[in-house]
Scaffold this motif. Structure first.
Motif, PDB file in Angstrom:
ATOM      1  N   ALA A  45     -37.539 -40.977  46.888  1.00  0.00           N
ATOM      2  CA  ALA A  45     -38.463 -39.932  47.331  1.00  0.00           C
ATOM      3  C   ALA A  45     -38.770 -38.963  46.193  1.00  0.00           C
ATOM      4  CB  ALA A  45     -37.871 -39.166  48.510  1.00  0.00           C
ATOM      5  N   LEU A  46     -39.995 -38.449  46.193  1.00  0.00           N
ATOM      6  CA  LEU A  46     -40.429 -37.439  45.241  1.00  0.00           C
ATOM      7  C   LEU A  46     -40.219 -36.073  45.872  1.00  0.00           C
ATOM      8  CD1 LEU A  46     -41.997 -36.618  42.625  1.00  0.00           C
ATOM      9  CD2 LEU A  46     -44.063 -36.754  44.024  1.00  0.00           C
ATOM     10  N   VAL A  47     -39.479 -35.195  45.207  1.00  0.00           N
ATOM     11  CA  VAL A  47     -39.244 -33.844  45.724  1.00  0.00           C
ATOM     12  C   VAL A  47     -40.521 -33.040  45.543  1.00  0.00           C
ATOM     13  CG1 VAL A  47     -37.899 -31.736  45.463  1.00  0.00           C
ATOM     14  CG2 VAL A  47     -36.782 -33.956  45.219  1.00  0.00           C
ATOM     15  N   ILE A  48     -41.074 -32.529  46.662  1.00  0.00           N
ATOM     16  CA  ILE A  48     -42.318 -31.771  46.596  1.00  0.00           C
ATOM     17  C   ILE A  48     -42.125 -30.276  46.832  1.00  0.00           C
ATOM     18  CG2 ILE A  48     -43.798 -33.728  47.149  1.00  0.00           C
ATOM     19  CD1 ILE A  48     -43.915 -32.708  50.037  1.00  0.00           C
ATOM     20  N   ASN A  49     -40.941 -29.899  47.347  1.00  0.00           N
ATOM     21  CA  ASN A  49     -40.652 -28.488  47.598  1.00  0.00           C
ATOM     22  C   ASN A  49     -39.140 -28.306  47.639  1.00  0.00           C
ATOM     23  OD1 ASN A  49     -40.903 -25.803  48.224  1.00  0.00           O
ATOM     24  ND2 ASN A  49     -42.002 -26.108  50.148  1.00  0.00           N
ATOM     25  N   THR A  50     -38.665 -27.189  47.118  1.00  0.00           N
ATOM     26  CA  THR A  50     -37.231 -26.919  47.161  1.00  0.00           C
ATOM     27  C   THR A  50     -36.972 -25.562  47.785  1.00  0.00           C
ATOM     28  OG1 THR A  50     -37.249 -25.981  44.934  1.00  0.00           O
ATOM     29  CG2 THR A  50     -36.713 -28.307  45.121  1.00  0.00           C
ATOM     30  N   LYS A  51     -35.901 -25.476  48.528  1.00  0.00           N
ATOM     31  CA  LYS A  51     -35.416 -24.241  49.137  1.00  0.00           C
ATOM     32  C   LYS A  51     -33.982 -24.047  48.668  1.00  0.00           C
ATOM     33  CE  LYS A  51     -39.103 -23.873  51.754  1.00  0.00           C
ATOM     34  NZ  LYS A  51     -40.082 -22.844  51.584  1.00  0.00           N
ATOM     35  N   SER A  52     -33.343 -22.974  49.103  1.00  0.00           N
ATOM     36  CA  SER A  52     -31.985 -22.715  48.624  1.00  0.00           C
ATOM     37  C   SER A  52     -30.960 -23.715  49.148  1.00  0.00           C
ATOM     38  CB  SER A  52     -31.562 -21.297  48.990  1.00  0.00           C
ATOM     39  OG  SER A  52     -31.542 -21.125  50.388  1.00  0.00           O
ATOM     40  N   LYS A  53     -31.140 -24.243  50.356  1.00  0.00           N
ATOM     41  CA  LYS A  53     -30.136 -25.133  50.942  1.00  0.00           C
ATOM     42  C   LYS A  53     -30.607 -26.570  51.130  1.00  0.00           C
ATOM     43  CE  LYS A  53     -27.611 -21.518  53.172  1.00  0.00           C
ATOM     44  NZ  LYS A  53     -26.326 -21.408  52.571  1.00  0.00           N
ATOM     45  N   PHE A  54     -31.903 -26.835  50.910  1.00  0.00           N
ATOM     46  CA  PHE A  54     -32.426 -28.185  51.090  1.00  0.00           C
ATOM     47  C   PHE A  54     -33.719 -28.344  50.299  1.00  0.00           C
ATOM     48  CE2 PHE A  54     -34.367 -25.622  54.387  1.00  0.00           C
ATOM     49  CZ  PHE A  54     -35.694 -26.036  54.377  1.00  0.00           C
ATOM     50  N   SER A  55     -34.187 -29.588  50.235  1.00  0.00           N
ATOM     51  CA  SER A  55     -35.472 -29.900  49.604  1.00  0.00           C
ATOM     52  C   SER A  55     -36.296 -30.722  50.575  1.00  0.00           C
ATOM     53  CB  SER A  55     -35.258 -30.690  48.312  1.00  0.00           C
ATOM     54  OG  SER A  55     -34.526 -29.947  47.377  1.00  0.00           O
ATOM     55  N   ILE A  56     -37.580 -30.816  50.282  1.00  0.00           N
ATOM     56  CA  ILE A  56     -38.488 -31.644  51.077  1.00  0.00           C
ATOM     57  C   ILE A  56     -39.070 -32.692  50.141  1.00  0.00           C
ATOM     58  CG2 ILE A  56     -40.594 -31.694  52.462  1.00  0.00           C
ATOM     59  CD1 ILE A  56     -39.940 -28.748  53.187  1.00  0.00           C
ATOM     60  N   GLY A  57     -39.032 -33.940  50.597  1.00  0.00           N
ATOM     61  CA  GLY A  57     -39.507 -35.025  49.758  1.00  0.00           C
ATOM     62  C   GLY A  57     -40.605 -35.833  50.409  1.00  0.00           C
ATOM     63  N   LYS A  58     -41.278 -36.601  49.575  1.00  0.00           N
ATOM     64  CA  LYS A  58     -42.322 -37.511  50.024  1.00  0.00           C
ATOM     65  C   LYS A  58     -41.832 -38.916  49.685  1.00  0.00           C
ATOM     66  CE  LYS A  58     -47.047 -38.745  48.827  1.00  0.00           C
ATOM     67  NZ  LYS A  58     -48.182 -38.414  47.970  1.00  0.00           N
ATOM     68  N   PRO A  59     -41.788 -39.811  50.673  1.00  0.00           N
ATOM     69  CA  PRO A  59     -41.270 -41.152  50.376  1.00  0.00           C
ATOM     70  C   PRO A  59     -42.150 -41.886  49.368  1.00  0.00           C
ATOM     71  CG  PRO A  59     -42.231 -41.098  52.572  1.00  0.00           C
ATOM     72  CD  PRO A  59     -42.255 -39.697  52.047  1.00  0.00           C
ATOM     73  N   ILE A  60     -41.513 -42.465  48.369  1.00  0.00           N
ATOM     74  CA  ILE A  60     -42.222 -43.274  47.375  1.00  0.00           C
ATOM     75  C   ILE A  60     -42.059 -44.746  47.711  1.00  0.00           C
ATOM     76  CG2 ILE A  60     -42.272 -43.969  44.949  1.00  0.00           C
ATOM     77  CD1 ILE A  60     -41.302 -41.200  44.241  1.00  0.00           C
ATOM     78  N   GLU A  61     -40.801 -45.122  47.994  1.00  0.00           N
ATOM     79  CA  GLU A  61     -40.500 -46.524  48.276  1.00  0.00           C
ATOM     80  C   GLU A  61     -39.303 -46.610  49.214  1.00  0.00           C
ATOM     81  OE1 GLU A  61     -39.464 -50.613  45.812  1.00  0.00           O
ATOM     82  OE2 GLU A  61     -39.498 -48.710  44.752  1.00  0.00           O
ATOM     83  N   ILE A  62     -39.394 -47.513  50.172  1.00  0.00           N
ATOM     84  CA  ILE A  62     -38.255 -47.798  51.036  1.00  0.00           C
ATOM     85  C   ILE A  62     -37.564 -49.008  50.426  1.00  0.00           C
ATOM     86  CG2 ILE A  62     -37.498 -48.463  53.337  1.00  0.00           C
ATOM     87  CD1 ILE A  62     -39.978 -46.972  54.404  1.00  0.00           C
ATOM     88  N   LEU A  63     -36.376 -48.770  49.876  1.00  0.00           N
ATOM     89  CA  LEU A  63     -35.659 -49.803  49.133  1.00  0.00           C
ATOM     90  C   LEU A  63     -34.966 -50.794  50.055  1.00  0.00           C
ATOM     91  CD1 LEU A  63     -34.140 -47.348  46.535  1.00  0.00           C
ATOM     92  CD2 LEU A  63     -36.172 -48.771  46.253  1.00  0.00           C
ATOM     93  N   ASN A  64     -34.517 -50.319  51.214  1.00  0.00           N
ATOM     94  CA  ASN A  64     -33.834 -51.163  52.194  1.00  0.00           C
ATOM     95  C   ASN A  64     -34.278 -50.690  53.572  1.00  0.00           C
ATOM     96  OD1 ASN A  64     -32.137 -52.905  53.481  1.00  0.00           O
ATOM     97  ND2 ASN A  64     -30.268 -51.795  52.985  1.00  0.00           N
ATOM     98  N   LYS A  65     -35.132 -51.467  54.233  1.00  0.00           N
ATOM     99  CA  LYS A  65     -35.708 -51.059  55.511  1.00  0.00           C
ATOM    100  C   LYS A  65     -34.707 -51.149  56.649  1.00  0.00           C
ATOM    101  CE  LYS A  65     -40.418 -52.297  54.382  1.00  0.00           C
ATOM    102  NZ  LYS A  65     -41.565 -53.118  54.721  1.00  0.00           N
ATOM    103  N   SER A  66     -34.877 -50.264  57.639  1.00  0.00           N
ATOM    104  CA  SER A  66     -34.080 -50.298  58.855  1.00  0.00           C
ATOM    105  C   SER A  66     -34.498 -51.495  59.706  1.00  0.00           C
ATOM    106  CB  SER A  66     -34.306 -49.004  59.640  1.00  0.00           C
ATOM    107  OG  SER A  66     -33.775 -49.109  60.936  1.00  0.00           O
ATOM    108  N   LYS A  67     -33.562 -52.022  60.465  1.00  0.00           N
ATOM    109  CA  LYS A  67     -33.894 -53.119  61.388  1.00  0.00           C
ATOM    110  C   LYS A  67     -34.816 -52.631  62.499  1.00  0.00           C
ATOM    111  CE  LYS A  67     -29.566 -52.470  63.866  1.00  0.00           C
ATOM    112  NZ  LYS A  67     -29.939 -51.932  65.140  1.00  0.00           N
ATOM    113  N   ASP A  68     -34.896 -51.310  62.704  1.00  0.00           N
ATOM    114  CA  ASP A  68     -35.740 -50.735  63.749  1.00  0.00           C
ATOM    115  C   ASP A  68     -37.189 -50.531  63.293  1.00  0.00           C
ATOM    116  OD1 ASP A  68     -33.587 -50.558  65.546  1.00  0.00           O
ATOM    117  OD2 ASP A  68     -32.938 -48.676  64.618  1.00  0.00           O
ATOM    118  N   ARG A  69     -37.485 -50.783  62.036  1.00  0.00           N
ATOM    119  CA  ARG A  69     -38.837 -50.575  61.529  1.00  0.00           C
ATOM    120  C   ARG A  69     -39.713 -51.733  61.945  1.00  0.00           C
ATOM    121  NH1 ARG A  69     -41.492 -47.299  58.335  1.00  0.00           N
ATOM    122  NH2 ARG A  69     -39.631 -46.160  57.741  1.00  0.00           N
TER     123      ARG A  69
END
Length: 69
Positions: A45-69
């Motif tokens: 994921a690309l970090v698009i915003n940062t806060k003091s306790k967490f960040s917000i990202g934008k998915p670039i690539e799903i390396l290992n997909k969930s079986k629920d996808r």
């Protein structure tokens, strides 16, 4: 090392937050919220915003997909 804007982070989605965004835990135990991801997925994921306790990202690539996808 703390994630900064425009950094690329990799990790596993371990939970979903109240808004349905995936909770990615980095190897440094940082939290990055990544929309459009599911629990158990390995993502890059690309970090698009940062806060003091967490960040917000934008998915670039799903390396290992969930079986629920």
């Amino acid at each position: 090392m703390e994630a900064r804007k425009n950094d690329i982070v990799n990790g596993e989605i371990v939970d979903l937050n109240d808004d349905g965004q995936g909770v990615l835990k980095t190897s440094q135990s940082e939290v990055v919220f990544v929309p459009n991801t599911l629990i158990g997925e390995q993502v890059s994921a690309l970090v698009i915003n940062t806060k003091s306790k967490f960040s917000i990202g934008k998915p670039i690539e799903i390396l290992n997909k969930s079986k629920d996808r």
